[in-house]
Structures are given as structure tokens and as C-alpha cells.
Design a protein around this motif. Sequence first.
Motif, PDB file in Angstrom:
ATOM      1  N   THR A  55      28.576  -8.384 -58.066  1.00 23.11           N
ATOM      2  CA  THR A  55      29.228  -7.373 -58.903  1.00 23.11           C
ATOM      3  C   THR A  55      28.147  -6.688 -59.736  1.00 23.11           C
ATOM      4  O   THR A  55      27.046  -7.226 -59.882  1.00 23.11           O
ATOM      5  CB  THR A  55      30.263  -8.024 -59.852  1.00 23.11           C
ATOM      6  N   ASP A  56      28.457  -5.517 -60.284  1.00 15.43           N
ATOM      7  CA  ASP A  56      27.461  -4.808 -61.099  1.00 15.43           C
ATOM      8  C   ASP A  56      26.951  -5.725 -62.205  1.00 15.43           C
ATOM      9  O   ASP A  56      27.738  -6.369 -62.901  1.00 15.43           O
ATOM     10  CB  ASP A  56      28.093  -3.560 -61.733  1.00 15.43           C
ATOM     11  N   SER A  57      25.657  -5.756 -62.358  1.00 12.23           N
ATOM     12  CA  SER A  57      25.060  -6.615 -63.368  1.00 12.23           C
ATOM     13  C   SER A  57      23.711  -6.022 -63.756  1.00 12.23           C
ATOM     14  O   SER A  57      23.318  -4.961 -63.248  1.00 12.23           O
ATOM     15  CB  SER A  57      24.899  -8.036 -62.818  1.00 12.23           C
ATOM     16  N   ALA A  58      23.033  -6.678 -64.668  1.00 12.97           N
ATOM     17  CA  ALA A  58      21.695  -6.222 -65.045  1.00 12.97           C
ATOM     18  C   ALA A  58      20.898  -7.408 -65.556  1.00 12.97           C
ATOM     19  O   ALA A  58      21.446  -8.297 -66.223  1.00 12.97           O
ATOM     20  CB  ALA A  58      21.784  -5.148 -66.122  1.00 12.97           C
ATOM     21  N   LEU A  59      19.627  -7.401 -65.216  1.00 16.67           N
ATOM     22  CA  LEU A  59      18.717  -8.393 -65.800  1.00 16.67           C
ATOM     23  C   LEU A  59      18.359  -7.873 -67.190  1.00 16.67           C
ATOM     24  O   LEU A  59      17.848  -6.760 -67.324  1.00 16.67           O
ATOM     25  CB  LEU A  59      17.463  -8.522 -64.931  1.00 16.67           C
ATOM     26  N   VAL A  60      18.665  -8.646 -68.222  1.00 16.97           N
ATOM     27  CA  VAL A  60      18.434  -8.153 -69.584  1.00 16.97           C
ATOM     28  C   VAL A  60      17.406  -8.979 -70.353  1.00 16.97           C
ATOM     29  O   VAL A  60      16.938  -8.558 -71.413  1.00 16.97           O
ATOM     30  CB  VAL A  60      19.757  -8.091 -70.396  1.00 16.97           C
ATOM     31  N   GLN A  61      17.067 -10.154 -69.813  1.00 14.86           N
ATOM     32  CA  GLN A  61      16.118 -10.994 -70.540  1.00 14.86           C
ATOM     33  C   GLN A  61      15.520 -12.021 -69.600  1.00 14.86           C
ATOM     34  O   GLN A  61      16.175 -12.448 -68.644  1.00 14.86           O
ATOM     35  CB  GLN A  61      16.850 -11.719 -71.673  1.00 14.86           C
ATOM     36  N   ALA A  62      14.272 -12.362 -69.868  1.00 18.67           N
ATOM     37  CA  ALA A  62      13.630 -13.439 -69.112  1.00 18.67           C
ATOM     38  C   ALA A  62      12.847 -14.278 -70.104  1.00 18.67           C
ATOM     39  O   ALA A  62      12.268 -13.747 -71.058  1.00 18.67           O
ATOM     40  CB  ALA A  62      12.708 -12.868 -68.034  1.00 18.67           C
ATOM     41  N   ASP A  63      12.875 -15.579 -69.911  1.00 15.53           N
ATOM     42  CA  ASP A  63      12.150 -16.487 -70.792  1.00 15.53           C
ATOM     43  C   ASP A  63      11.399 -17.501 -69.946  1.00 15.53           C
ATOM     44  O   ASP A  63      11.849 -17.869 -68.867  1.00 15.53           O
ATOM     45  CB  ASP A  63      13.124 -17.242 -71.703  1.00 15.53           C
ATOM     46  N   SER A  64      10.273 -17.953 -70.467  1.00 15.53           N
ATOM     47  CA  SER A  64       9.524 -18.996 -69.786  1.00 15.53           C
ATOM     48  C   SER A  64       8.721 -19.774 -70.813  1.00 15.53           C
ATOM     49  O   SER A  64       8.138 -19.184 -71.729  1.00 15.53           O
ATOM     50  CB  SER A  64       8.568 -18.392 -68.750  1.00 15.53           C
ATOM     51  N   PRO A  65       8.693 -21.098 -70.654  1.00 15.33           N
ATOM     52  CA  PRO A  65       7.857 -21.888 -71.567  1.00 15.33           C
ATOM     53  C   PRO A  65       6.358 -21.659 -71.326  1.00 15.33           C
ATOM     54  O   PRO A  65       5.536 -22.084 -72.125  1.00 15.33           O
ATOM     55  CB  PRO A  65       8.252 -23.336 -71.247  1.00 15.33           C
ATOM     56  N   ALA A  66       6.006 -20.948 -70.236  1.00 21.56           N
ATOM     57  CA  ALA A  66       4.598 -20.753 -69.898  1.00 21.56           C
ATOM     58  C   ALA A  66       3.931 -19.635 -70.698  1.00 21.56           C
ATOM     59  O   ALA A  66       2.710 -19.506 -70.679  1.00 21.56           O
ATOM     60  CB  ALA A  66       4.466 -20.462 -68.400  1.00 21.56           C
ATOM     61  N   ALA A  67       4.740 -18.809 -71.383  1.00 20.99           N
ATOM     62  CA  ALA A  67       4.175 -17.653 -72.084  1.00 20.99           C
ATOM     63  C   ALA A  67       4.867 -17.423 -73.426  1.00 20.99           C
ATOM     64  O   ALA A  67       6.029 -17.779 -73.609  1.00 20.99           O
ATOM     65  CB  ALA A  67       4.320 -16.403 -71.214  1.00 20.99           C
ATOM     66  N   GLN A  68       4.110 -16.811 -74.343  1.00 20.01           N
ATOM     67  CA  GLN A  68       4.685 -16.500 -75.671  1.00 20.01           C
ATOM     68  C   GLN A  68       5.748 -15.413 -75.563  1.00 20.01           C
ATOM     69  O   GLN A  68       6.752 -15.445 -76.251  1.00 20.01           O
ATOM     70  CB  GLN A  68       3.587 -15.994 -76.616  1.00 20.01           C
ATOM     71  N   HIS A  69       5.462 -14.413 -74.724  1.00 28.33           N
ATOM     72  CA  HIS A  69       6.382 -13.283 -74.578  1.00 28.33           C
ATOM     73  C   HIS A  69       6.649 -13.047 -73.106  1.00 28.33           C
ATOM     74  O   HIS A  69       5.742 -13.153 -72.288  1.00 28.33           O
ATOM     75  CB  HIS A  69       5.782 -11.999 -75.164  1.00 28.33           C
ATOM     76  N   VAL A  70       7.874 -12.710 -72.804  1.00 27.49           N
ATOM     77  CA  VAL A  70       8.228 -12.372 -71.429  1.00 27.49           C
ATOM     78  C   VAL A  70       8.971 -11.044 -71.467  1.00 27.49           C
ATOM     79  O   VAL A  70       9.922 -10.874 -72.242  1.00 27.49           O
ATOM     80  CB  VAL A  70       9.115 -13.465 -70.782  1.00 27.49           C
ATOM     81  N   GLU A  71       8.484 -10.086 -70.694  1.00 24.74           N
ATOM     82  CA  GLU A  71       9.077  -8.746 -70.710  1.00 24.74           C
ATOM     83  C   GLU A  71       9.470  -8.320 -69.305  1.00 24.74           C
ATOM     84  O   GLU A  71       8.890  -8.771 -68.320  1.00 24.74           O
ATOM     85  CB  GLU A  71       8.072  -7.723 -71.274  1.00 24.74           C
ATOM     86  N   ILE A  72      10.440  -7.403 -69.229  1.00 25.14           N
ATOM     87  CA  ILE A  72      10.815  -6.794 -67.954  1.00 25.14           C
ATOM     88  C   ILE A  72      10.079  -5.454 -67.893  1.00 25.14           C
ATOM     89  O   ILE A  72      10.172  -4.654 -68.823  1.00 25.14           O
ATOM     90  CB  ILE A  72      12.347  -6.576 -67.877  1.00 25.14           C
ATOM     91  N   HIS A  73       9.305  -5.246 -66.838  1.00 23.93           N
ATOM     92  CA  HIS A  73       8.470  -4.044 -66.734  1.00 23.93           C
ATOM     93  C   HIS A  73       8.833  -3.180 -65.537  1.00 23.93           C
ATOM     94  O   HIS A  73       9.290  -3.680 -64.518  1.00 23.93           O
ATOM     95  CB  HIS A  73       6.997  -4.436 -66.592  1.00 23.93           C
ATOM     96  N   GLU A  74       8.565  -1.902 -65.685  1.00 24.95           N
ATOM     97  CA  GLU A  74       8.629  -0.983 -64.552  1.00 24.95           C
ATOM     98  C   GLU A  74       7.285  -0.276 -64.467  1.00 24.95           C
ATOM     99  O   GLU A  74       6.514  -0.270 -65.424  1.00 24.95           O
ATOM    100  CB  GLU A  74       9.742   0.058 -64.746  1.00 24.95           C
TER     101      GLU A  74
END
Length: 160
Positions: A55-74
Motif C-alpha cells: 500500500t502507499d507508504s514512505a520511508l520517513v526515518q532510519a536509525d542505526s547504532p553504527a552511526a551518530q546520524h542517519v539520513e535519507i538522501h537523494e
Amino acid sequence: MSTTSKLLTWSIATAGALLVAANAHAQITVDEPWVRATVAQQHATGVFMRLSSTTDSALVQADSPAAQHVEIHEMAMENDVMKMREIPRLGLPAGQVVDLKPGGYHIMLIDLKEQVQEGSHIPLTLTFESPDGKRETVSIEAPVRPLASGSSNGGHHHKH
Ligand SMILES: [Cu+2]
């Protein structure tokens, strides 16, 4: 159309509606996730995968213990130069595969806590949001692949 076939059509439509109702929760599929290995002192790297949702959805956040910050990039052209930039969400239209790959959409691990070594796995938690605002998370373990995977540099010139 005969009465019988009308009835049949009606019951198929009803069955379809029930099926959709039962599946109101999006079925998110994460295929072939991987993380690009880093060299010592490298502070950021990319995560790639194929995403799809029933169904329609969107990735809005990503987290990982491997990094301080996790961002979605284009990746986007800026003054004739291909640059990456953060986006608040990555849309997943129902039934479509969205490719996160070198040179395109990706998840960026920034300020890595340690070198990302080939052969290890990076845990990630992905948060998806449906159009009605309902959120769900998917946890994955993405294997680390060598630096040379995908395109030569993946456009990963990260600026602070
Ligand atoms: Cu990036």
C-alpha cells in the motif's frame, strides 16, 4: 449481463474489499540491503536496498547504532554538479519497487562509530509511514560489501 454474473461480480468485489481491509497495514519488503565498506578515518557511508510496499507508504526515518546520524538522501543536479542532499521522506507508491543504489537514493550513515568492515553486518531500523499517519518499523541487518561495489564513487562527497 445475467443476474448470475452480476451476483458473481458483486461477490468478487466484496471479497476484494475485505482482503484490502484485512491488509490495511502495509506489507513492506526490504530486498538485498547492503552497506558500503569504509576505510579508516572515513566518517560516512551509504546503505542501499530495494524497497516496496503493498500500500502507499514512505520511508520517513532510519536509525542505526553504527552511526551518530542517519539520513535519507537523494542525488540531484546543483549547478551542473551531482550532489546528494537530505530528504524528509522517500515515497513508496503501492506495488512499486524503489531502488536505493549508488548514484541514486540512499541512506547515509554519518559520524560512524567505527570503521565499517567488509563481512560484518550493520543493524538498521527503518520507519515507514502510511498516508493516514500510521507508522511501522522494520529491522534489518545489512551486510557490508567492499568499497568497489556499485558505481565508482556513488557520489559520496559528504560536506559538513
Ligand atoms: Cu548521502
